[in-house]
Design a protein around this motif. Structure first.
Motif, PDB file in Angstrom:
ATOM      1  N   ALA A 308       1.033  76.012  29.958  1.00 18.28           N
ATOM      2  CA  ALA A 308       0.575  75.224  28.810  1.00 18.28           C
ATOM      3  C   ALA A 308       0.823  73.728  29.026  1.00 18.28           C
ATOM      4  O   ALA A 308      -0.044  72.895  28.739  1.00 18.28           O
ATOM      5  CB  ALA A 308       1.273  75.696  27.535  1.00 18.28           C
ATOM      6  N   VAL A 309       2.004  73.382  29.551  1.00 13.94           N
ATOM      7  CA  VAL A 309       2.367  71.966  29.727  1.00 13.94           C
ATOM      8  C   VAL A 309       1.517  71.312  30.811  1.00 13.94           C
ATOM      9  O   VAL A 309       0.868  70.289  30.584  1.00 13.94           O
ATOM     10  CB  VAL A 309       3.870  71.845  30.062  1.00 13.94           C
ATOM     11  N   TYR A 310       1.512  71.900  31.997  1.00 10.75           N
ATOM     12  CA  TYR A 310       0.789  71.273  33.101  1.00 10.75           C
ATOM     13  C   TYR A 310      -0.718  71.357  32.907  1.00 10.75           C
ATOM     14  O   TYR A 310      -1.464  70.455  33.327  1.00 10.75           O
ATOM     15  CB  TYR A 310       1.188  71.916  34.425  1.00 10.75           C
ATOM     16  N   GLY A 311      -1.198  72.431  32.266  1.00 17.78           N
ATOM     17  CA  GLY A 311      -2.626  72.513  31.964  1.00 17.78           C
ATOM     18  C   GLY A 311      -3.068  71.374  31.073  1.00 17.78           C
ATOM     19  O   GLY A 311      -4.130  70.765  31.284  1.00 17.78           O
ATOM     20  N   GLN A 312      -2.259  71.064  30.057  1.00 16.29           N
ATOM     21  CA  GLN A 312      -2.574  69.937  29.159  1.00 16.29           C
ATOM     22  C   GLN A 312      -2.563  68.621  29.911  1.00 16.29           C
ATOM     23  O   GLN A 312      -3.458  67.786  29.753  1.00 16.29           O
ATOM     24  CB  GLN A 312      -1.565  69.894  28.010  1.00 16.29           C
ATOM     25  N   LEU A 313      -1.552  68.409  30.759  1.00 16.63           N
ATOM     26  CA  LEU A 313      -1.412  67.132  31.457  1.00 16.63           C
ATOM     27  C   LEU A 313      -2.541  66.924  32.466  1.00 16.63           C
ATOM     28  O   LEU A 313      -3.104  65.816  32.557  1.00 16.63           O
ATOM     29  CB  LEU A 313      -0.052  67.060  32.146  1.00 16.63           C
ATOM     30  N   TYR A 314      -2.893  67.955  33.213  1.00 14.15           N
ATOM     31  CA  TYR A 314      -3.962  67.802  34.202  1.00 14.15           C
ATOM     32  C   TYR A 314      -5.312  67.574  33.533  1.00 14.15           C
ATOM     33  O   TYR A 314      -6.145  66.816  34.042  1.00 14.15           O
ATOM     34  CB  TYR A 314      -4.011  69.021  35.121  1.00 14.15           C
ATOM     35  N   THR A 315      -5.533  68.204  32.391  1.00 13.10           N
ATOM     36  CA  THR A 315      -6.791  67.967  31.683  1.00 13.10           C
ATOM     37  C   THR A 315      -6.853  66.539  31.158  1.00 13.10           C
ATOM     38  O   THR A 315      -7.908  65.888  31.204  1.00 13.10           O
ATOM     39  CB  THR A 315      -6.951  68.965  30.528  1.00 13.10           C
ATOM     40  N   ALA A 316      -5.734  66.019  30.670  1.00 12.46           N
ATOM     41  CA  ALA A 316      -5.703  64.635  30.203  1.00 12.46           C
ATOM     42  C   ALA A 316      -6.024  63.666  31.340  1.00 12.46           C
ATOM     43  O   ALA A 316      -6.784  62.701  31.167  1.00 12.46           O
ATOM     44  CB  ALA A 316      -4.340  64.310  29.597  1.00 12.46           C
TER      45      ALA A 316
END
Length: 372
Positions: A308-316
């Protein structure tokens, strides 16, 4: 004021769902959902970054207004926890490949700069128990390389907050560029490996103030130093077990407060003033970190798991690459009188008040997607 949702439409043109499918197969992830798919999650995270939503509950109230499939916050949370974040990392790499310049120097001495550093996103220890940082804080790191003067995102990798920057450095290197980095990357033995590679990695890296210079020899110079330059010499770095095998160039200058700034490099043909100018370009990555934290919701982590954390950051970060591309292509397409700075473009795009020429350009972005 509600932000424009046209960015989601553009994103679907640039990365349609069929481009995601090979990555899902590679990661052996089977998406069994019908109501809210992996692609729906991708669009949700993109819109959440662009519009700076507060979290899954806030997004639940807003997503339908953006034309997205409406689901409750628990479904969003479960999906984000389940989908491997490596998918979003691959999508970021895809976007970088699509949007960044196609031509790179392959032969000869590089001239462009690859500026490398990391930024840490911290929260309370109870939210990310798998990523302890300091005291009662937890945190994750994004290790980033950007192309100097262009502001292009080049490479990114992730670690928890305790991991040293040096550990991630090999994942960011690219011999087509001059590596520029701060003291965290100043390991002498690593410099030897840069020097001894078949295709040498050129670099300008700041050293710690207590670095030992072994067998120093001042470089000959007919004119006095200009600006803040104090010394220009060659030497081996360190001592005893930490002694470098090769001799490197060291340029010493003073910062505005009179503190020494010690730079190591293997660019022996540059002037010391040129070496100093290269290092000063490092401020660009600090500007980049400040921008993504202020404009792409980076500090507000929605989930509590690595996916959840890294998925959000990479999408940003993917949204940053897309915005940067739209800005640069738009400035080249509109009349000179309508040109904008990146800050103004982002602000006006956010407020849905872009000049008419820019709105026409974005309405025809399907043409641009055929180019990239």
């Amino acid at each position: 004021m509600k932000k424009s949702t046209s960015l989601s439409n553009i994103l679907q043109l640039v990365i349609p769902e069929e481009k995601m499918l090979p990555f899902l197969e590679e990661l052996k992830y089977i998406d069994v959902a019908r109501k809210f798919t992996v692609y729906d999650l991708f669009l949700f995270l993109a819109e959440a970054a662009f519009q700076q939503w507060e979290g899954y509950r806030d997004g639940e109230q807003r997503m339908a207004l953006c034309g997205q499939r409406s689901v409750d916050h628990s479904t969003l949370s479960k999906k984000a926890k389940d989908v491997p974040f490596q998918l979003f990392k691959r999508l970021l790499d895809l976007m970088i490949g699509l949007c960044n310049r196609k031509t790179r120097r392959v032969l000869g001495i590089p001239k462009e700069l690859l500026i490398v550093d990391s930024t840490t996103i911290t929260v309370g220890l109870g939210r990310l128990t798998w990523a302890p940082h300091k005291g009662q804080k937890a945190g994750v790191k994004l290790h980033v390389g950007i192309i100097g003067d262009q502001g292009e995102l080049h490479k990114v990798t992730e670690t928890t907050g305790y991991e040293p920057d040096l550990k991630s450095c090999p994942d960011l290197l690219d011999r087509r560029f001059i590596l520029v980095a701060d003291r965290s990357y100043g390991k002498h033995k690593l410099f030897d490996s840069y020097q001894e590679q078949e295709n040498r990695q050129y670099f300008v890296i700041r050293l710690r103030d207590n670095t030992t210079f072994t067998n120093p020899i001042s470089r000959c110079r007919k004119r006095p130093f200009s600006g803040s330059i104090k010394q220009d010499l060659t030497c081996q770095l360190g001592k005893n077990m930490a002694l470098s095998q090769n001799r490197f160039r060291v340029v010493i200058l003073e910062d505005p407060k009179g503190n020494p700034v010690i730079l190591a490099t293997n660019l022996h043909w540059y002037s010391p003033e040129g070496i100093a100018e290269i290092y000063k370009k490092r401020w660009q990555i600090e500007v980049f970190f400040r921008w993504i934290k202020q404009h792409l919701n980076i500090p507000k982590l929605f989930g509590t798991t690595p996916n959840a954390v890294y998925g959000q950051l990479y999408t940003a970060l993917l949204i940053y690459v897309l915005l940067k591309f739209l800005f640069e292509q738009g400035n080249a397409a509109v009349h000179p009188s309508a040109k904008l700075t990146f800050v103004d473009f982002d602000r006006l795009f956010t407020l849905e008040t872009l000049p008419p020429e820019w709105r026409i350009y974005l309405a025809n972005v399907v043409f641009l997607t055929s180019i990239i």
